[in-house]
Structure formats: structure tokens, C-alpha cells
Design a protein around this motif. Structure first.
Motif, PDB file in Angstrom:
ATOM      1  N   ILE A 129      -4.720   9.440   0.316  1.00 21.45           N
ATOM      2  CA  ILE A 129      -3.666   8.483   0.595  1.00 21.45           C
ATOM      3  C   ILE A 129      -2.528   9.124   1.375  1.00 21.45           C
ATOM      4  CG2 ILE A 129      -4.202   7.231  -1.535  1.00 21.45           C
ATOM      5  CD1 ILE A 129      -1.663   8.431  -2.759  1.00 21.45           C
ATOM      6  N   VAL A 130      -1.661   8.281   1.931  1.00 18.56           N
ATOM      7  CA  VAL A 130      -0.318   8.678   2.357  1.00 18.56           C
ATOM      8  C   VAL A 130       0.633   7.965   1.422  1.00 18.56           C
ATOM      9  CG1 VAL A 130       1.442   8.527   4.146  1.00 18.56           C
ATOM     10  CG2 VAL A 130      -0.904   9.123   4.755  1.00 18.56           C
ATOM     11  N   ALA A 131       1.482   8.731   0.739  1.00 19.47           N
ATOM     12  CA  ALA A 131       2.328   8.177  -0.315  1.00 19.47           C
ATOM     13  C   ALA A 131       3.806   8.396  -0.004  1.00 19.47           C
ATOM     14  CB  ALA A 131       2.001   8.816  -1.665  1.00 19.47           C
ATOM     15  N   MET A 132       4.609   7.379  -0.304  1.00 14.02           N
ATOM     16  CA  MET A 132       6.063   7.503  -0.220  1.00 14.02           C
ATOM     17  C   MET A 132       6.654   7.314  -1.605  1.00 14.02           C
ATOM     18  SD  MET A 132       8.930   5.353   1.993  1.00 14.02           S
ATOM     19  CE  MET A 132       8.667   6.316   3.499  1.00 14.02           C
ATOM     20  N   TYR A 133       7.569   8.196  -1.955  1.00 18.75           N
ATOM     21  CA  TYR A 133       8.374   8.054  -3.164  1.00 18.75           C
ATOM     22  C   TYR A 133       9.833   8.056  -2.729  1.00 18.75           C
ATOM     23  CZ  TYR A 133      10.571   9.028  -7.656  1.00 18.75           C
ATOM     24  OH  TYR A 133      11.355   8.961  -8.784  1.00 18.75           O
ATOM     25  N   LEU A 134      10.561   7.004  -3.065  1.00 16.01           N
ATOM     26  CA  LEU A 134      11.931   6.866  -2.580  1.00 16.01           C
ATOM     27  C   LEU A 134      12.830   6.384  -3.713  1.00 16.01           C
ATOM     28  CD1 LEU A 134      13.574   7.179   0.026  1.00 16.01           C
ATOM     29  CD2 LEU A 134      13.053   4.796   0.567  1.00 16.01           C
ATOM     30  N   GLU A 135      13.921   7.107  -3.932  1.00 14.38           N
ATOM     31  CA  GLU A 135      14.891   6.734  -4.954  1.00 14.38           C
ATOM     32  C   GLU A 135      16.162   6.188  -4.308  1.00 14.38           C
ATOM     33  OE1 GLU A 135      13.667   9.832  -8.536  1.00 14.38           O
ATOM     34  OE2 GLU A 135      15.517  10.179  -7.399  1.00 14.38           O
ATOM     35  N   PHE A 136      16.778   5.216  -4.985  1.00 14.50           N
ATOM     36  CA  PHE A 136      17.987   4.573  -4.483  1.00 14.50           C
ATOM     37  C   PHE A 136      19.068   4.581  -5.552  1.00 14.50           C
ATOM     38  CE2 PHE A 136      14.441   2.624  -2.297  1.00 14.50           C
ATOM     39  CZ  PHE A 136      14.872   2.402  -0.999  1.00 14.50           C
ATOM     40  N   LEU A 147      17.135   4.038  -9.125  1.00 20.72           N
ATOM     41  CA  LEU A 147      16.011   3.139  -8.859  1.00 20.72           C
ATOM     42  C   LEU A 147      14.883   3.934  -8.218  1.00 20.72           C
ATOM     43  CD1 LEU A 147      18.144   0.292  -7.232  1.00 20.72           C
ATOM     44  CD2 LEU A 147      17.280   0.309  -9.576  1.00 20.72           C
ATOM     45  N   ALA A 148      13.713   3.939  -8.825  1.00 15.50           N
ATOM     46  CA  ALA A 148      12.560   4.677  -8.304  1.00 15.50           C
ATOM     47  C   ALA A 148      11.541   3.697  -7.734  1.00 15.50           C
ATOM     48  CB  ALA A 148      11.918   5.512  -9.411  1.00 15.50           C
ATOM     49  N   THR A 149      11.046   3.992  -6.523  1.00 13.54           N
ATOM     50  CA  THR A 149      10.085   3.097  -5.866  1.00 13.54           C
ATOM     51  C   THR A 149       8.947   3.920  -5.268  1.00 13.54           C
ATOM     52  OG1 THR A 149      11.191   3.180  -3.705  1.00 13.54           O
ATOM     53  CG2 THR A 149      11.960   1.515  -5.282  1.00 13.54           C
ATOM     54  N   GLN A 150       7.813   3.268  -5.074  1.00 16.26           N
ATOM     55  CA  GLN A 150       6.648   3.926  -4.488  1.00 16.26           C
ATOM     56  C   GLN A 150       5.947   2.973  -3.513  1.00 16.26           C
ATOM     57  OE1 GLN A 150       6.059   3.086  -8.074  1.00 16.26           O
ATOM     58  NE2 GLN A 150       7.759   4.451  -8.488  1.00 16.26           N
ATOM     59  N   ALA A 151       5.306   3.554  -2.504  1.00 18.94           N
ATOM     60  CA  ALA A 151       4.461   2.796  -1.582  1.00 18.94           C
ATOM     61  C   ALA A 151       3.363   3.731  -1.090  1.00 18.94           C
ATOM     62  CB  ALA A 151       5.259   2.251  -0.404  1.00 18.94           C
ATOM     63  N   PHE A 152       2.226   3.183  -0.703  1.00 17.51           N
ATOM     64  CA  PHE A 152       1.117   4.042  -0.282  1.00 17.51           C
ATOM     65  C   PHE A 152       0.136   3.278   0.592  1.00 17.51           C
ATOM     66  CE2 PHE A 152      -0.122   2.021  -4.212  1.00 17.51           C
ATOM     67  CZ  PHE A 152      -1.420   1.595  -3.968  1.00 17.51           C
ATOM     68  N   THR A 153      -0.653   4.047   1.339  1.00 17.50           N
ATOM     69  CA  THR A 153      -1.781   3.529   2.109  1.00 17.50           C
ATOM     70  C   THR A 153      -2.998   4.371   1.772  1.00 17.50           C
ATOM     71  OG1 THR A 153      -0.406   2.751   3.950  1.00 17.50           O
ATOM     72  CG2 THR A 153      -2.735   3.151   4.421  1.00 17.50           C
ATOM     73  N   ILE A 154      -4.097   3.735   1.413  1.00 16.66           N
ATOM     74  CA  ILE A 154      -5.342   4.450   1.127  1.00 16.66           C
ATOM     75  C   ILE A 154      -6.059   4.716   2.450  1.00 16.66           C
ATOM     76  CG2 ILE A 154      -7.577   4.370  -0.034  1.00 16.66           C
ATOM     77  CD1 ILE A 154      -6.323   2.555  -2.134  1.00 16.66           C
ATOM     78  N   LEU A 155      -6.279   5.982   2.763  1.00 17.62           N
ATOM     79  CA  LEU A 155      -6.947   6.357   4.005  1.00 17.62           C
ATOM     80  C   LEU A 155      -8.461   6.373   3.852  1.00 17.62           C
ATOM     81  CD1 LEU A 155      -4.651   9.364   5.031  1.00 17.62           C
ATOM     82  CD2 LEU A 155      -4.403   6.947   5.650  1.00 17.62           C
ATOM     83  N   GLU A 156      -8.925   6.840   2.693  1.00 20.73           N
ATOM     84  CA  GLU A 156     -10.368   6.948   2.459  1.00 20.73           C
ATOM     85  C   GLU A 156     -10.605   7.146   0.966  1.00 20.73           C
ATOM     86  OE1 GLU A 156     -14.009   9.856   3.910  1.00 20.73           O
ATOM     87  OE2 GLU A 156     -12.439   9.316   5.348  1.00 20.73           O
ATOM     88  N   THR A 157     -11.761   6.736   0.513  1.00 22.19           N
ATOM     89  CA  THR A 157     -12.136   6.966  -0.880  1.00 22.19           C
ATOM     90  C   THR A 157     -13.506   7.614  -0.936  1.00 22.19           C
ATOM     91  OG1 THR A 157     -13.175   4.777  -1.119  1.00 22.19           O
ATOM     92  CG2 THR A 157     -10.825   4.953  -1.659  1.00 22.19           C
ATOM     93  N   SER A 177      10.184  11.540  -0.941  1.00 20.31           N
ATOM     94  CA  SER A 177       9.183  12.305  -0.194  1.00 20.31           C
ATOM     95  C   SER A 177       8.204  11.339   0.459  1.00 20.31           C
ATOM     96  CB  SER A 177       8.420  13.259  -1.127  1.00 20.31           C
ATOM     97  OG  SER A 177       7.637  12.526  -2.062  1.00 20.31           O
ATOM     98  N   HIS A 178       7.503  11.834   1.473  1.00 21.67           N
ATOM     99  CA  HIS A 178       6.528  11.017   2.185  1.00 21.67           C
ATOM    100  C   HIS A 178       5.490  11.932   2.811  1.00 21.67           C
ATOM    101  CE1 HIS A 178       5.588   7.774   5.435  1.00 21.67           C
ATOM    102  NE2 HIS A 178       4.952   7.508   4.308  1.00 21.67           N
ATOM    103  N   GLY A 179       4.238  11.751   2.456  1.00 23.88           N
ATOM    104  CA  GLY A 179       3.205  12.601   3.024  1.00 23.88           C
ATOM    105  C   GLY A 179       1.837  12.321   2.441  1.00 23.88           C
ATOM    106  N   PRO A 180       0.805  13.015   2.969  1.00 20.48           N
ATOM    107  CA  PRO A 180      -0.551  12.857   2.446  1.00 20.48           C
ATOM    108  C   PRO A 180      -0.665  13.382   1.019  1.00 20.48           C
ATOM    109  CG  PRO A 180      -0.550  13.928   4.609  1.00 20.48           C
ATOM    110  CD  PRO A 180       0.857  13.930   4.116  1.00 20.48           C
ATOM    111  N   ALA A 181      -1.569  12.792   0.272  1.00 16.31           N
ATOM    112  CA  ALA A 181      -1.843  13.236  -1.097  1.00 16.31           C
ATOM    113  C   ALA A 181      -3.276  12.852  -1.451  1.00 16.31           C
ATOM    114  CB  ALA A 181      -0.864  12.614  -2.086  1.00 16.31           C
ATOM    115  N   VAL A 182      -3.793  13.490  -2.477  1.00 14.50           N
ATOM    116  CA  VAL A 182      -5.146  13.176  -2.961  1.00 14.50           C
ATOM    117  C   VAL A 182      -5.066  12.990  -4.472  1.00 14.50           C
ATOM    118  CG1 VAL A 182      -7.547  13.916  -3.136  1.00 14.50           C
ATOM    119  CG2 VAL A 182      -6.191  14.543  -1.109  1.00 14.50           C
ATOM    120  N   ILE A 183      -5.557  11.847  -4.944  1.00 17.46           N
ATOM    121  CA  ILE A 183      -5.588  11.556  -6.375  1.00 17.46           C
ATOM    122  C   ILE A 183      -7.043  11.552  -6.826  1.00 17.46           C
ATOM    123  CG2 ILE A 183      -5.055   9.879  -8.185  1.00 17.46           C
ATOM    124  CD1 ILE A 183      -2.799   8.843  -6.433  1.00 17.46           C
TER     125      ILE A 183
END
Length: 289
Positions: free
Chosen positions: A105-112, A84-94, A125-131
Motif C-alpha cells: 500500500i501507500v499510506a498516509m497518517y495525518l494528525e490535526f 485528531l488522528a486520520t488515515q488514508a491509503f491506496t492498495i497497490l497490490e495484494t 507521514s506518507h509513504g509505501p508500506a506492507v501489511i
């Protein structure tokens, strides 16, 4: 029969009854997390449909879905240990220009894995990212880049180089978002798997309530079973629904009631020290709430 390999102070591998297990010690005096390992080709096929890989072609979807797709695409090939693959994120700035949209963003990717009806975290994984996205003529967006910071000593400098000048570096502290992101990932995994959360939540509360029997302070029980308590928090709204259902029936005046009330308050974000939240039983807290 059991054979053990010591990988480091933190990690052990065990061969037990022809099964391979990875064990991780959390903290100096922490508890073991245990993971059953399987050959790659023996993993269960994912129950969620693989998300499409977007290239530079323009696609027209809500920006939240675009971000989720890119988090998935950037992480799935690296981990791929869970069904099971899941994602969550918070947008810090655009940042938006005529041709591009940059999302910090700060993004989380979590598998179960679904193990006998219980969710078990497999990898993530969990950390800052830029898209970076390019704007299309039809109002949609095309993918340009998914950026993550360097590992090790270059981590902070790479963030400072990539993020806007003057950016509040405190926002890179992923602990600010860890629980809310984890709760979102658990919710997604529950919806994908259809597990009965009430059964496991009851088991967790029973474990937390089991010891130390010599103490009348409910916090001593939470401290002794901190990993189970944290798991209750991760189930978020599902834990609230379960506890509220019991509180609605009434009579939660004992240890279970105190533990459920404290758990609900932490999930809800109530200030633990506010005077108007004082109560003598968990049932009293719920009735006032």
C-alpha cells in the motif's frame, strides 16, 4: 518581545509573549507555515476514541478497517502531536497464500488540531508500506507485520527487496496519491471535529481574491496565495459544496467566480485544456457543467 532560534535554513523557533512557535519555510521562495507548540501534558485529549491495538489474535472486520487500524497503530506513538488522528491509503497490490494475505500500500497518517474552529495539520507521514496478515479459520485476519522502508540511502533498495519482483516502481511516487489521501484525511478530521468548513472556505477564497489588485488575470491571484489555494483543494468535497451553493444562487461573474470555478475543476479532475470546458465567467462554467 521576541526571541528566535535558527534550527536550519528551513526551521525557526520563536518565543513570543511566553508562547513557543515553530516556523517552517516551504520552498526556496515559499511561505512560512506556523505551528504553536504546547508541552506534551498540555495537549488536548483526542476527541476520537483510540483505535484498538491488534496483535496476532484473529479479528473479523472489513479489510479496509483492518488497514486503517494498522496505519494508526504504526504511527500514533511516533507522532501524537494532534488531537485528531486520520488515515488514508491506496492498495497497490495484494498477494494471497493459504496462510497469509500481504497488502502492498501507500499510506498516509495525518494528525490535526482544531484551532478556533479551523483545522491545522500537526504531524504525519506518507509513504509505501506492507501489511502482512494471517488468515483465521473463521475468515478473519490476524496481524503479523507492518513494514515500512528504510530511511535515507537504503530507501529504494529496501522497497525493491520487499515488494514483488518486477513491481512498477513508479507507483512508489507518493505525489500520485498525495492530494486524494490528504482530502480523505481532511474529511475524516472534519467529521471528528464538527468544524464549520463554510466559514473557513469563505475566508480562504477572500484571501486568494485579495491581491494582486493590479492584475486582471485570476491565475495571478492563485499564484500569489498558493498556500491558501492548496488548502481549498485539501477541503475537497466541502469546497465543492460551498462553491456550488454560491453558483446555484447565480451571479458569480467576477473574480470570485473564476477562482471558484478553477478550484472546482481541479478538485473534480477536469482537463484544464479541453476545449468544451472553455468559459468566460465562473458562472458560465457552472451552468454548462
Amino acid at each position: 518581545n521576541r526571541t528566535m532560534w535558527i534550527l536550519s535554513e528551513e526551521y525557526r523557533v520563536y518565543l513570543m509573549n511566553q508562547e513557543v512557535w515553530l516556523m517552517r519555510l516551504a520552498g526556496k521562495n515559499g511561505v512560512w507555515s506556523i505551528y504553536k507548540l504546547k508541552p506534551y501534558d498540555a495537549l488536548v485529549e483526542p476527541t476520537n476514541s483510540p483505535l484498538p491495538e491488534y496483535n496476532s489474535t484473529v479479528f473479523d472486520e472489513p479489510i479496509e478497517k483492518v488497514i486503517s487500524h494498522k496505519i494508526y497503530n504504526a504511527n500514533h506513538d511516533t507522532f501524537s502531536l494532534g488531537e485528531l488522528a486520520t488515515q488514508a491509503f491506496t492498495i497497490l497490490e495484494t498477494e494471497e497464500s493459504k496462510g497469509e494475505l500481504v497488502l502492498y500500500i501507500v499510506a498516509m497518517y495525518l494528525e490535526f488540531n482544531n484551532v478556533d474552529g479551523q483545522l491545522v495539520e500537526a504531524s504525519g507521514s506518507h509513504g509505501p508500506a506492507v501489511i502482512t496478515l494471517e488468515k483465521g479459520d473463521n475468515g478473519g485476519y490476524g496481524f503479523v507485520e507492518y513494514w515500512t522502508p528504510e530511511d535515507g540511502a537504503g530507501y529504494l533498495n529496501s522497497l525493491r527487496d520487499k515488494f514483488p519482483q518486477g513491481f512498477d516502481e513508479e507507483l512508489w511516487n507518493t505525489q500520485k496519491y498525495a492530494m486524494v489521501h490528504t482530502q480523505a484525511c481532511y474529511e475524516s478530521a472534519i467529521k471528528q471535529s464538527g468544524v464549520d468548513t463554510n466559514v473557513h472556505i469563505k475566508e480562504l477564497i477572500d484571501i486568494v481574491s485579495s491581491s494582486p489588485s493590479y492584475s486582471s488575470d485570476f491565475m495571478a491571484y492563485i499564484k500569489e496565495h498558493n498556500s491558501e489555494y492548496l488548502e481549498l483543494l485539501k477541503y475537497g468535497s466541502y469546497t465543492l459544496d460551498y462553491c456550488f451553493g454560491l453558483f446555484k444562487e447565480g451571479g458569480q461573474t467576477g473574480l470570485h467566480g473564476h477562482i471558484m470555478a478553477w478550484t472546482c475543476r481541479e478538485i473534480l479532475g477536469n482537463d484544464m485544456d479541453e476545449e468544451h470546458f472553455s468559459y468566460t465567467t465562473g458562472q458560465e462554467w457552472y451552468d454548462n457543467y
